[in-house]
Design an enzyme around this catalytic site. Structure first.
Site, PDB file in Angstrom:
ATOM      1  N   LYS A  18       0.949  -1.359   0.133  1.00  0.00           N
ATOM      2  CA  LYS A  18       0.196   0.303   0.308  1.00  0.00           C
ATOM      3  C   LYS A  18       0.658   1.218   0.450  1.00  0.00           C
ATOM      4  O   LYS A  18       2.389   0.957   0.127  1.00  0.00           O
ATOM      5  CB  LYS A  18      -1.036  -0.236   0.928  1.00  0.00           C
ATOM      6  CG  LYS A  18      -0.645  -0.062   2.976  1.00  0.00           C
ATOM      7  CD  LYS A  18       0.272   1.403   3.269  1.00  0.00           C
ATOM      8  CE  LYS A  18       1.265   1.513   3.989  1.00  0.00           C
ATOM      9  NZ  LYS A  18       2.032   2.442   4.931  1.00  0.00           N
ATOM     10  N   ASP A 134      -2.898  -1.041  10.042  1.00  0.00           N
ATOM     11  CA  ASP A 134      -3.218  -1.498   8.644  1.00  0.00           C
ATOM     12  C   ASP A 134      -3.861  -2.395   8.593  1.00  0.00           C
ATOM     13  O   ASP A 134      -3.969  -2.515   6.963  1.00  0.00           O
ATOM     14  CB  ASP A 134      -1.926  -1.247   7.946  1.00  0.00           C
ATOM     15  CG  ASP A 134      -1.044  -0.222   8.029  1.00  0.00           C
ATOM     16  OD1 ASP A 134      -1.392   1.026   8.187  1.00  0.00           O
ATOM     17  OD2 ASP A 134      -0.151   0.278   7.788  1.00  0.00           O
TER      18      ASP A 134
HETATM   19  O1  C5P Z   1      -0.791  -0.747  14.532  1.00  0.00           O
HETATM   20  P1  C5P Z   1       0.473  -1.379  15.135  1.00  0.00           P
HETATM   21  O2  C5P Z   1       1.018  -2.233  15.260  1.00  0.00           O
HETATM   22  O3  C5P Z   1       0.896  -1.354  13.668  1.00  0.00           O
HETATM   23  O4  C5P Z   1       1.014   0.008  15.440  1.00  0.00           O
HETATM   24  C1  C5P Z   1       2.430  -0.056  15.686  1.00  0.00           C
HETATM   25  C2  C5P Z   1       2.733   1.597  16.916  1.00  0.00           C
HETATM   26  O5  C5P Z   1       2.875   2.212  15.719  1.00  0.00           O
HETATM   27  C3  C5P Z   1       1.885   1.242  17.805  1.00  0.00           C
HETATM   28  O6  C5P Z   1       2.307  -0.216  19.078  1.00  0.00           O
HETATM   29  C4  C5P Z   1       2.246   2.367  18.626  1.00  0.00           C
HETATM   30  O7  C5P Z   1       3.022   2.981  19.028  1.00  0.00           O
HETATM   31  C5  C5P Z   1       2.280   2.757  17.054  1.00  0.00           C
HETATM   32  N1  C5P Z   1       1.235   3.629  16.610  1.00  0.00           N
HETATM   33  C6  C5P Z   1       0.837   4.680  16.823  1.00  0.00           C
HETATM   34  N2  C5P Z   1      -0.776   5.012  16.242  1.00  0.00           N
HETATM   35  C7  C5P Z   1      -2.137   3.914  15.449  1.00  0.00           C
HETATM   36  C8  C5P Z   1      -1.240   3.526  14.437  1.00  0.00           C
HETATM   37  C9  C5P Z   1       0.082   2.883  15.177  1.00  0.00           C
HETATM   38  O8  C5P Z   1       0.497   5.296  17.885  1.00  0.00           O
HETATM   39  N3  C5P Z   1      -2.929   5.033  14.971  1.00  0.00           N
END
Ligand code: C5P
Length: 297
Positions: A18, A134
């Site tokens: 993406k 995502d």
């Molecule tokens: O959701 P994902 O596991 O991909 O996110 C990894 C890290 O990125 C989370 O632990 C968080 O610290 C940060 N994050 C965030 N806000 C989001 C998505 C991700 O702070 N909307």
């Protein structure tokens, strides 16, 4: 509710990368995540999920990938009583930890394949949401406006044109988390530029490069390789280039194929390895005939 997912005939499901056609961070949430407004777009640069008939589930993960979201998705499905009869393997093509959503796509597209074959969406979506912000987007792919944590999705018509992207070298443990942690209120914005871009797509207008924002641009500019890649775009005559997600991949949009090809050549001349790519909407037709889903009583 238990389900049996059976792969009837061999198939390859493409798990696309993406791009974020703009990503604004509104602020930090009480749960530690950040509120976003972003446009997600799947492109024709894909990993390959290879599915074959087998009496029980086997999965051989590719070597050298730390945080393996496909294995976690399979464990979550098993925990919800979903029995999978298939031999599964994954061939990686998408650069890892680049801001291109490769790992999220592998898991999200696999869940999407099962959903499009008949597994209830209400079972798959919570698994996807738990795996990563995502991941739910990849249940359908295409073009979507994402809000909240990135998991509140609204489908949009796709943009026209092509994208040229470059993936600078950047090794950073827990890259996404680190880059979110590097954000300060000065990097936050109100999301309006991205919402206006989404409105343009709804009206089937071209993307407006002036409306593309990326909250991670400032922290990413601390990395020499990112600066060099962005400079190379400018040297090649491009007015705009932006990171995708939390980078380090950077890309630009070209309404005409010829301009995209010329830019690709110019970037190659400056020693980079550009990727010329186009928006892609996944087709789930093959999945519907090759995979059956039954509810078990
Ligand atoms: O959701 P994902 O596991 O991909 O996110 C990894 C890290 O990125 C989370 O632990 C968080 O610290 C940060 N994050 C965030 N806000 C989001 C998505 C991700 O702070 N909307």
């Amino acid at each position: 509710m238990p389900y049996r997912v059976t792969v009837r005939e061999p198939l390859v499901v493409l798990a696309p990368a993406k791009l974020n056609l703009g990503l604004e961070v509104l602020g930090r949430r009480p749960d530690g995540y950040h509120d976003l407004v972003t446009i997600l777009q799947t492109i024709d640069l894909s990993d390959r999920l290879v599915l074959e008939p087998a009496p029980r589930l086997t999965y051989q993960p590719p070597s050298g990938i730390g945080d393996e979201l496909v294995a976690r998705a399979l464990r979550s499905l098993a925990a919800k009583g979903v029995v999978i009869e298939a031999r599964l393997s994954l061939e990686k093509r998408i650069p890892v930890a680049a801001g291109l959503g490769g790992g999220s796509s592998d898991a999200g597209t696999l869940l999407g394949a099962f959903v499009h074959a008949g597994l209830p969406r209400s079972l798959a979506t919570p698994i996807a949401t738990q795996l990563g912000s995502d991941v739910p987007f990849f249940l359908d792919g295409g073009t979507a406006l994402a809000r909240g944590r990135g998991t509140d999705l609204e489908p949009l018509p796709p943009p026209n044109g092509w994208f040229v992207l470059v993936v600078p070298e950047l090794t950073l443990a827990h890259k996404t988390r680190q880059l979110y942690a590097a954000l300060t209120p000065a990097d936050y914005s109100d999301g309006l530029a991205t919402l206006r871009q989404a409105e343009r797509l709804r009206l089937r207008q071209d993307l407006d490069p002036r409306l593309v924002r990326n909250a991670f641009l400032r922290p990413l500019l601390a990395f020499e390789a990112v600066r060099q890649a962005l400079d190379a775009f400018v040297t090649a005559g491009t007015r705009w280039a932006w990171p995708s997600g939390s980078g380090p991949a950077v890309f630009t949009w070209c309404p005409q194929r010829e301009a995209a090809e010329q830019l690709t050549l110019a970037l190659e001349t400056s020693g980079l390895r550009p990727i010329l790519t186009a928006p892609l909407k996944p087709s789930w037709e093959q999945v519907r005939t090759a995979i059956t889903v039954e509810q078990l009583h």
